[in-house]
Design an enzyme around this catalytic site. Structure first.
Site, mmCIF file in Angstrom:
data_model
loop_
_atom_site.group_PDB
_atom_site.id
_atom_site.type_symbol
_atom_site.label_atom_id
_atom_site.label_comp_id
_atom_site.label_asym_id
_atom_site.label_seq_id
_atom_site.Cartn_x
_atom_site.Cartn_y
_atom_site.Cartn_z
ATOM 1 N N GLU A 95 -62.596 45.693 24.383
ATOM 2 C CA GLU A 95 -61.306 46.029 23.547
ATOM 3 C C GLU A 95 -61.873 46.254 22.176
ATOM 4 O O GLU A 95 -63.051 45.574 21.408
ATOM 5 C CB GLU A 95 -60.629 44.954 23.629
ATOM 6 C CG GLU A 95 -59.835 44.657 24.916
ATOM 7 C CD GLU A 95 -58.694 43.755 24.868
ATOM 8 O OE1 GLU A 95 -58.448 43.196 23.710
ATOM 9 O OE2 GLU A 95 -58.043 43.433 25.838
ATOM 10 N N HIS A 147 -49.286 38.481 20.098
ATOM 11 C CA HIS A 147 -50.734 38.816 20.698
ATOM 12 C C HIS A 147 -50.669 39.045 22.210
ATOM 13 O O HIS A 147 -51.535 38.957 22.883
ATOM 14 C CB HIS A 147 -51.762 37.991 20.339
ATOM 15 C CG HIS A 147 -51.883 37.950 18.868
ATOM 16 N ND1 HIS A 147 -52.151 38.770 17.857
ATOM 17 C CD2 HIS A 147 -51.833 36.500 18.051
ATOM 18 C CE1 HIS A 147 -52.013 38.323 16.850
ATOM 19 N NE2 HIS A 147 -51.703 37.163 16.698
ATOM 20 N N ARG A 195 -63.652 41.716 33.638
ATOM 21 C CA ARG A 195 -62.846 41.463 34.824
ATOM 22 C C ARG A 195 -61.787 42.720 34.505
ATOM 23 O O ARG A 195 -61.866 43.388 33.562
ATOM 24 C CB ARG A 195 -61.761 40.163 34.854
ATOM 25 C CG ARG A 195 -61.254 40.051 33.520
ATOM 26 C CD ARG A 195 -60.108 38.669 33.621
ATOM 27 N NE ARG A 195 -59.766 38.506 32.228
ATOM 28 C CZ ARG A 195 -58.852 38.928 31.588
ATOM 29 N NH1 ARG A 195 -57.989 40.162 32.027
ATOM 30 N NH2 ARG A 195 -58.291 38.653 30.413
#
Length: 264
Positions: A48, A8, A64
């Site tokens: 995402e 990940h 961010r």
């Protein structure tokens, strides 16, 4: 697009995502915009999504800039850090950002101080030499320099190499050439594996998935140098080391401790 990962943690990122149709890309962009507007979000942020065929699912929003922000900057010709500051001081954003069309393609690799051939174990030590390529279409974002010590107390990322091209093929070719022109000695890095990933079938659109590296590259080992090349390097090293202490000090450490492998 950041499918190629290990545990990940992203290894390769690119923009625009090559496997998305124009309509699906538009849907994802609209979904991210709606989320930001409904939250009255102000500032830099990254939404995402996970893609499963033609279906996409919200994963998270990072409030961010992310490590991969240079690929967005390269294809859109913008400076996200500057825009973030403009918003913070109340200037607002330029009016021509909505609907911006990407110009070409950008791909980024993370240069991590890890040993991919040993399960990505951290590689620590002093960076004896650190040479980055200066090539057309190549951008280097680095936080280290020669002489810095890499320890296990911090994130292993040393730098990012970003390639921009007129299309995905040119960006890939430029990035591979940039990796070949990079020299880092003293610690091992993820670059040799990333180079092979870029040239592999796994990199083709729609083929890779988030566990491809674990499933298909778990036994990967760095390419071996042939004995003929090793002999040439030994002779060259002896010649260089025989010229005196001053020149001896300038010889890269990799000449003295060749492990029989290619380690950028």
């Amino acid at each position: 697009e950041c499918t190629l990962q290990r545990r990940h943690q992203k290894l390769i990122e690119e923009s625009p995502a090559p496997s998305l149709s124009k309509s699906l890309r538009s849907e994802i962009h609209d979904a991210a915009g709606r989320l930001a507007r409904q939250l009255s979000y102000r500032g830099a942020g990254t939404v995402e999504f996970l893609l499963d065929g033609e279906d996409f699912y919200f994963l998270e929003m990072n409030t961010r800039l992310q490590v991969e922000h240079p690929v967005t900057e390269q294809v859109h010709g913008i400076d996200l850090v500057e825009l973030q500051w403009r918003v913070a001081i109340g200037e607002g954003l330029p009016t021509d950002l909505d609907g911006a069309i990407p110009n070409g393609h950008a791909i980024e690799v993370r240069v991590n101080a890890e040993d991919p051939g040993a399960g990505f174990l951290p590689s620590v030590g002093v960076i004896r030499h650190c040479l980055w390529p200066q090539m057309e279409g190549i951008r280097i974002d680095s936080g280290v320099r020669q002489g810095d010590r890499v320890t296990h107390h911090y994130d292993p990322m040393l730098a990012k190499i970003i390639a921009h091209g007129s299309d995905r093929q040119q960006a890939t070719r430029r990035l591979v050439e940039a990796i070949d022109a990079t020299l880092i000695s003293g610690v091992r890095t993820s670059l040799p594996l990333c180079r092979e990933l870029l040239l592999s079938d796994e990199f083709e659109p729609g083929v890779a998935h988030t566990t491809s590296v674990e499933q298909n590259w778990s036994q990967w080992q760095a390419p071996q140098l042939g004995e003929d090349w090793l002999q040439v390097l030994r002779i060259a090293a002896r010649q260089l080391l025989g010229r005196g202490k001053q020149e001896h000090d300038s010889v890269p450490g990799c000449w003295q401790r060749l492990p029989g492998r290619v380690w950028p």
